[in-house]
Every structure is written in C-alpha cells, then in structure tokens.
Design an enzyme around this catalytic site. Sequence first.
Site, PDB file in Angstrom:
ATOM      1  N   HIS A 542       0.811  -1.222   0.000  1.00  0.00           N
ATOM      2  CA  HIS A 542       0.000   0.000   0.000  1.00  0.00           C
ATOM      3  C   HIS A 542       0.845   1.273   0.000  1.00  0.00           C
ATOM      4  O   HIS A 542       0.600   2.171   0.810  1.00  0.00           O
ATOM      5  CB  HIS A 542      -0.916   0.017   1.237  1.00  0.00           C
TER       6      HIS A 542
HETATM    7  C1  LIG Z   1      -0.121  -7.385  -4.765  1.00  0.00           C
HETATM    8  C2  LIG Z   1      -1.007  -6.243  -4.320  1.00  0.00           C
HETATM    9  C3  LIG Z   1      -2.084  -6.507  -3.480  1.00  0.00           C
HETATM   10  C4  LIG Z   1      -2.900  -5.458  -3.061  1.00  0.00           C
HETATM   11  N1  LIG Z   1      -4.049  -5.743  -2.385  1.00  0.00           N
HETATM   12  C5  LIG Z   1      -4.946  -4.760  -2.155  1.00  0.00           C
HETATM   13  C6  LIG Z   1      -6.228  -5.054  -1.635  1.00  0.00           C
HETATM   14  O1  LIG Z   1      -6.594  -6.211  -1.438  1.00  0.00           O
HETATM   15  N2  LIG Z   1      -7.065  -4.009  -1.380  1.00  0.00           N
HETATM   16  C7  LIG Z   1      -6.713  -2.716  -1.616  1.00  0.00           C
HETATM   17  O2  LIG Z   1      -7.506  -1.816  -1.335  1.00  0.00           O
HETATM   18  N3  LIG Z   1      -5.508  -2.418  -2.136  1.00  0.00           N
HETATM   19  C8  LIG Z   1      -4.641  -3.407  -2.443  1.00  0.00           C
HETATM   20  N4  LIG Z   1      -3.451  -3.110  -3.039  1.00  0.00           N
HETATM   21  C9  LIG Z   1      -3.127  -1.701  -3.276  1.00  0.00           C
HETATM   22  C10 LIG Z   1      -3.932  -1.078  -4.414  1.00  0.00           C
HETATM   23  O3  LIG Z   1      -4.102  -1.990  -5.462  1.00  0.00           O
HETATM   24  C11 LIG Z   1      -3.205   0.183  -4.868  1.00  0.00           C
HETATM   25  O4  LIG Z   1      -3.137   1.097  -3.787  1.00  0.00           O
HETATM   26  C12 LIG Z   1      -3.873   0.886  -6.027  1.00  0.00           C
HETATM   27  O5  LIG Z   1      -4.117   0.003  -7.085  1.00  0.00           O
HETATM   28  C13 LIG Z   1      -2.973   2.028  -6.480  1.00  0.00           C
HETATM   29  O6  LIG Z   1      -3.565   2.688  -7.557  1.00  0.00           O
HETATM   30  P1  LIG Z   1      -2.730   3.730  -8.406  1.00  0.00           P
HETATM   31  O7  LIG Z   1      -3.625   4.239  -9.452  1.00  0.00           O
HETATM   32  O8  LIG Z   1      -2.082   4.673  -7.477  1.00  0.00           O
HETATM   33  O9  LIG Z   1      -1.528   2.882  -9.044  1.00  0.00           O
HETATM   34  P2  LIG Z   1      -1.558   1.586  -9.953  1.00  0.00           P
HETATM   35  O10 LIG Z   1      -2.876   0.913  -9.902  1.00  0.00           O
HETATM   36  O11 LIG Z   1      -0.359   0.800  -9.581  1.00  0.00           O
HETATM   37  O12 LIG Z   1      -1.422   2.160 -11.421  1.00  0.00           O
HETATM   38  C14 LIG Z   1      -0.242   2.683 -11.957  1.00  0.00           C
HETATM   39  C15 LIG Z   1      -0.226   2.312 -13.423  1.00  0.00           C
HETATM   40  O13 LIG Z   1       0.720   3.104 -14.093  1.00  0.00           O
HETATM   41  C16 LIG Z   1       1.475   2.293 -14.968  1.00  0.00           C
HETATM   42  N5  LIG Z   1       2.754   2.963 -15.147  1.00  0.00           N
HETATM   43  C17 LIG Z   1       3.705   3.189 -14.216  1.00  0.00           C
HETATM   44  N6  LIG Z   1       4.723   3.877 -14.756  1.00  0.00           N
HETATM   45  C18 LIG Z   1       4.396   4.096 -16.054  1.00  0.00           C
HETATM   46  C19 LIG Z   1       5.049   4.752 -17.123  1.00  0.00           C
HETATM   47  N7  LIG Z   1       6.235   5.337 -16.967  1.00  0.00           N
HETATM   48  N8  LIG Z   1       4.441   4.770 -18.333  1.00  0.00           N
HETATM   49  C20 LIG Z   1       3.222   4.191 -18.510  1.00  0.00           C
HETATM   50  N9  LIG Z   1       2.563   3.552 -17.518  1.00  0.00           N
HETATM   51  C21 LIG Z   1       3.146   3.513 -16.305  1.00  0.00           C
HETATM   52  C22 LIG Z   1       1.568   0.982 -14.236  1.00  0.00           C
HETATM   53  O14 LIG Z   1       1.932  -0.064 -15.090  1.00  0.00           O
HETATM   54  C23 LIG Z   1       0.177   0.864 -13.664  1.00  0.00           C
HETATM   55  O15 LIG Z   1      -0.708   0.279 -14.572  1.00  0.00           O
HETATM   56  C24 LIG Z   1      -2.604  -4.123  -3.464  1.00  0.00           C
HETATM   57  C25 LIG Z   1      -1.529  -3.872  -4.311  1.00  0.00           C
HETATM   58  C26 LIG Z   1      -0.731  -4.917  -4.752  1.00  0.00           C
HETATM   59  C27 LIG Z   1       0.419  -4.624  -5.687  1.00  0.00           C
END
Ligand SMILES: Cc1cc2nc3c(=O)[nH]c(=O)nc-3n(C[C@H](O)[C@H](O)[C@H](O)COP(=O)(O)OP(=O)(O)OC[C@H]3O[C@@H](n4cnc5c(N)ncnc54)[C@H](O)[C@@H]3O)c2cc1C
Length: 610
Positions: A542
């Site tokens: 997280h």
């Molecule tokens: C294994 C795991 C289990 C988890 N379990 C839970 C759970 O059960 N419940 C919960 O609430 N949360 C959980 N989380 C946390 C939750 O999923 C994240 O907090 C949330 O998805 C974050 O969202 P975000 O949009 O910030 O980033 P992300 O969803 O990580 O999105 C970032 C995106 O940007 C892309 N990206 C990055 N850099 C670049 C670039 N330079 N160019 C193009 N694309 C790029 C990545 O590939 C990704 O698709 C978990 C996370 C993981 C990894």
Amino acid sequence: MSIRTRVPALMAAAGVSFFGWGGPAVTPVDGKEYDFVIVGSGSAGSVLASRLSEDPNVSVLLLEAGKDNNHFDVHHMSRVAQLQNTAFDWAFRSQPEKSTNGRVHYLPRGKALGGSSSINGAVYVRCPPEDYNEWAQKWGCKGWDYKTLLPYFMKSERLQDESGNPVKLPAHGNDGPLAVTYFTLEQAEKQLSPWIGHIYRSFVNAGIDKATDDYHSGDFRGVAVTQHNVDRGIRADSFTTWIKKTGAIDRKNLTVVPCSQATKIVIDGKTATGVQLRQGETSDELRKAKDQVVKAKKEVILSAGAYGSPWLLLLSGIGPASQLQSVGIRPIVDLPAVGKNLKDHLYVSVPFATNQQIFSVYRPGLDMIQASFDGLVRGRGFTAYLPYQVIVHTDSGVDPKKLKPDLQIYGMPLFIAGPANSFADVKKASNVNPIDPTGKYPYAYTMMPTLLNPKSAGSVTLKSSDPIEYPIVEHRFLEHPDDVEVLIRGMQLCRKAAATEPLKGLTTEEILDQDLLKTAGASDSREYMEKFVRSKAVTVYHPTSTCRMGPDSDRNSVVDLSLKVKGVKNLRVVDASVFPDIVMGNTNAPVYAVAERAADIIKEEHGLAK
Ligand SMILES: Cc1cc2nc3c(=O)[nH]c(=O)nc-3n(C[C@H](O)[C@H](O)[C@H](O)COP(=O)(O)OP(=O)(O)OC[C@H]3O[C@@H](n4cnc5c(N)ncnc54)[C@H](O)[C@@H]3O)c2cc1C
C-alpha cells in the site's frame, strides 16, 4: 452467470491471453495530439480516462506500460499469487532495510491495464472518515474531507451479494460500475468457511473489538466479514470496471495504448506539452525502441502510482534540484518533496495449528478440490475471494492520543507459510523464510496483524537518468520503534483471540519459528516477538504519499489541492502518491474516490460535460 456461459468465458479468457488475441492494440502515437494524455491505466488512470471521455468533445489518450490484463490468472482470485514476479508485475525491490535485518523487500506493482487493481487482493476498504478529515484539517487539504468524498465512494459502488443481487445498506451505492461483494456473517460461514465464524467470534469474545455488520456504514472499528471487489467470481479490476463495463472502450474519443512506457514529460518553459514514450514489453525491447512524442493540448495527467509517478517527475527534471543534478538531469522545477514521505503498511503472519477440518493447500482434501471447482467454474465460495475473510480494525493502544484505529487484523482460514508448492510459495512471494519449512502443520489458520499508521517514512530516488533503470526505493520499514510495538501488540491480540472460545477448543498450538526460539527464548518473550516482527514483517502493498497534496504554504508537498504539480502548468498527478498521508486501511478504494473527485475538478476547470 450460468455455468453454460461461464465455462466458455473462462476458456476464452485463457485463450485470449495464451494466444495474444484481443485487447487494445499497441499503435504508434508519435506526433499525435490529444486533449488529455493520461500516463498509467491503473486504479486512478482508468477512472479518469472513463470519466473524462464521457464528454465526446474531448480526446483522451490512456498510455499504459504493461500489457492487456485479459488473463485467466488476473480474473480469478485463487490465482493471485501466480501473478507475482511475472510480466504483470513491475516487481520493484527495496534497498536492504536495516531495521528488518537488512532484508531486501519485494514490492509488487501491477504492470497491466488496470495496474495494481489487476494483481491486488481485491479487498475493499474505504478507510475511516477520520483519515479524510485529517487530510482536510491537519494537512490543510480543504475539499478532501470525508463528507466531500463520501458521494464519490458511493458513486463508484455496486453493492451486491455473492450472486450479484443488490444489497441495500446505508452509505453504499448500488448504481456504480464497481462490484463490491458483501456477506453477512451467517452467509460467510455457510458459503465460504465455518472458520470465518470461529475467528470472528473469538475476536469479539476476547473483547478485542465489537462485532460490526459493515465497516463502511457503521463504525469503522470492529470485527467484520471482509468485502471484496469480485463480481460473481471474477476480479473487478479498474480497467474492466471503468473502461470495459461502462462501454468507454468503444468511445471514439478514447484511445488506449498498452506496452507504452512514458520516459519523460515534455516541458516547454514551465508548461507540460506532452509525453515522451517508448513501446515494448521487456526492458530489452524498450531499450531498443525509438522515442515517440505525443502532444497534450490541455493536460498531462500522471497516474503511474506511488513509485511510478515520482519516478517520472524526477526523470523530467521535477524534484529536489541537487538530487537531479547528481544524476545528470537538469532541474526544471526544484520540488524537494517529490519521492519523499513514502509510507506503507506492514504485516506479519501468526499461524495456529488445528486438528479439525480446515481448507489446506498442503494436503488438499475433497473440500479444497470442491472449493476450487466452485471458485473457478461457479464463481462462488471460498476460493473465489482472497482468503483474508475476517477483518478487524482496532486500536493497538501504543499511542493513547491516537484518534484513528492503527491496527488491522486479517483472519484467514488457511495457512500458506509452509513449504513451497503450486498454491503458495512464501519465499518467492514475499522474500521471507517460511515458518514451517518442513510441512509439519498442513492444517492451520492464520491471523495477520497489520501496522496501519507507520511513523517510519521512506523515499523514491533516481539511480540514474536512464528511464528504463528502476529507481531506488527505500521504505525504512520499522525504523520508528512505535511501528514495532504496534505489530507486537497485534501479535498479542491474535494470541488472545486464539486462546478464546470457540478457537480455543479448535487450536492445538501456535506455529512458532523454531530457529528464532533457539536464539530468542520463549515465544512470549519480548525478544522473540521483536525478532519475529523484524524477520517476518512484509509490505501489504500500500505505498502512498510520494507526491503529497498540500496547500501553497506546505513546502513538503508536490501537488496543490486540485492535484496540479506546483510550479508547472498543465500537469497533474492523480493516484495513491497524492495522499497527504497514508490511510488506515487498504488503499484501492481511496484511490478510486480521489480519482472520481479529480475527474470532476478537471471537468469543471475545462468546462467539460459532467
Ligand atoms: C499485490 C497487491 C495486493 C494489493 N491488495 C490490495 C487489496 O486487497 N485491497 C486494496 O484496497 N488495495 C490493495 N493493493 C493496493 C492497491 O491496489 C493500490 O493502492 C492501487 O491500485 C494504487 O492505484 P494507483 O492508481 O495509485 O496505481 P496503480 O494501480 O499501480 O497504477 C499505476 C499504473 O501506471 C502504470 N505505469 C507506471 N509507470 C508508467 C510509465 N512510466 N508509463 C506508462 N505507464 C506507467 C503501471 O503499469 C500501472 O498500470 C494491493 C496492491 C498490490 C500490488
């Protein structure tokens, strides 16, 4: 979904992924222009792309470094461990962390359409109102309090039972795109595992906290059955939910391009005008690929996640000037907080052996085989969800002044910290030694106390100016002594619950770390527990706050209250990195709410149709 439709759907999902059919194409975008260029199709990016493209008069490009997520292992929660360390996972690593015995922590992040929501545990927790009220009051982020965000949580949700029938509860939505599957305790005991009742009641009977039917509409604190972003057995990730199910994928004004890694934000003076990127799946392909530049007429929006967004800002010359210069990057805006304030949740697994019937991945009986069939084919039952099926939010008591619960405890009617097998490989998944390497305890349940309010904070910095080389991630896990205390207190509460009926009569012993017992004395000694925590604690995945939101007066922030990067025009960050501080629970739902609100802010500023 009937078996007749589910089986072909499963085969299609597997076939599509194995043979590479379907999904958005990797089309070149060099020289093209869009109103909005969104980097990252994860939890935040998919919400934004869907909402902004609701106005047919604007064009939106959604760039994603990873590939399509239409894969059997993504769709089925029982396959979640199989996604780790694959092409769907960036698989970052921490520096050796001195307060966890110098361990290098494995830090998964989704690299696919849907981002981390495509590989996460799909546990749905909106976190307590106090979190957002603190964002607004303590951190000066007006407009981000719970009262303002609640309608956005509700707008997303479709609360339902295991069969997909609507469930009506106060403070929940039923008309949004995001499936949230809800169980009463009785349903969970019957439909998932009777052990959910045993664990739940023992926590309540031990006085650890009160029983609660819903940690969202009632008091967040308490013992509850976990809610899941799973729709009749299929993961409800952000891309499937907001881009496919809403029909946004068919809009002419939305272009989705996977396998496209942004390497720099193009900045003219102090205005973001586009994104430089390379297309390819592997590092080798990316190194050989040619640079492309796509233009953004209105805005570039970074939704690359808590490691990805600061990484890209730094590569683009936005960050602490001296750090940028040290790797040969010309600073454009000196923003000291970029990559700082990294927070995360940590947990330890505390397993207890039983001689009673319980699901086992080490000696799967007919019950496990039946449950696997039900999960995969009927889309229901124990294996259709992450096994973290009891959830407790409570106070550790370590900091008596604390207003927010600082401890989450999962109860899982399963044991996975034994020898590696095709279901569970703890060493591979989390880089810790299994507690039962010989497989002496095939039948056990596990409790997982989780530190919610870490006082230790880390950073993301550049190793070099090479955009393909991963950044340095330093979490500084457990450097603050209170963080260790909270986990020790959590272990003690788990032991108390296991020693209380009904678990008391079902438990034979706690599964202890035999190596530690030799060096650290009795299992209830302070030394054993501290060493256990330092040797076993791992991230719950997280990370937040590396591009903190803050008012103009806050020098320790990166984006303003509209999520615009300070000192740069036409550039925003919308993802978990903007959280002013980590929330007291799982981070996915809060990211959705932040992205929903951000979409409204952007629509309003640009006069788009709502
Ligand atoms: C294994 C795991 C289990 C988890 N379990 C839970 C759970 O059960 N419940 C919960 O609430 N949360 C959980 N989380 C946390 C939750 O999923 C994240 O907090 C949330 O998805 C974050 O969202 P975000 O949009 O910030 O980033 P992300 O969803 O990580 O999105 C970032 C995106 O940007 C892309 N990206 C990055 N850099 C670049 C670039 N330079 N160019 C193009 N694309 C790029 C990545 O590939 C990704 O698709 C978990 C996370 C993981 C990894």
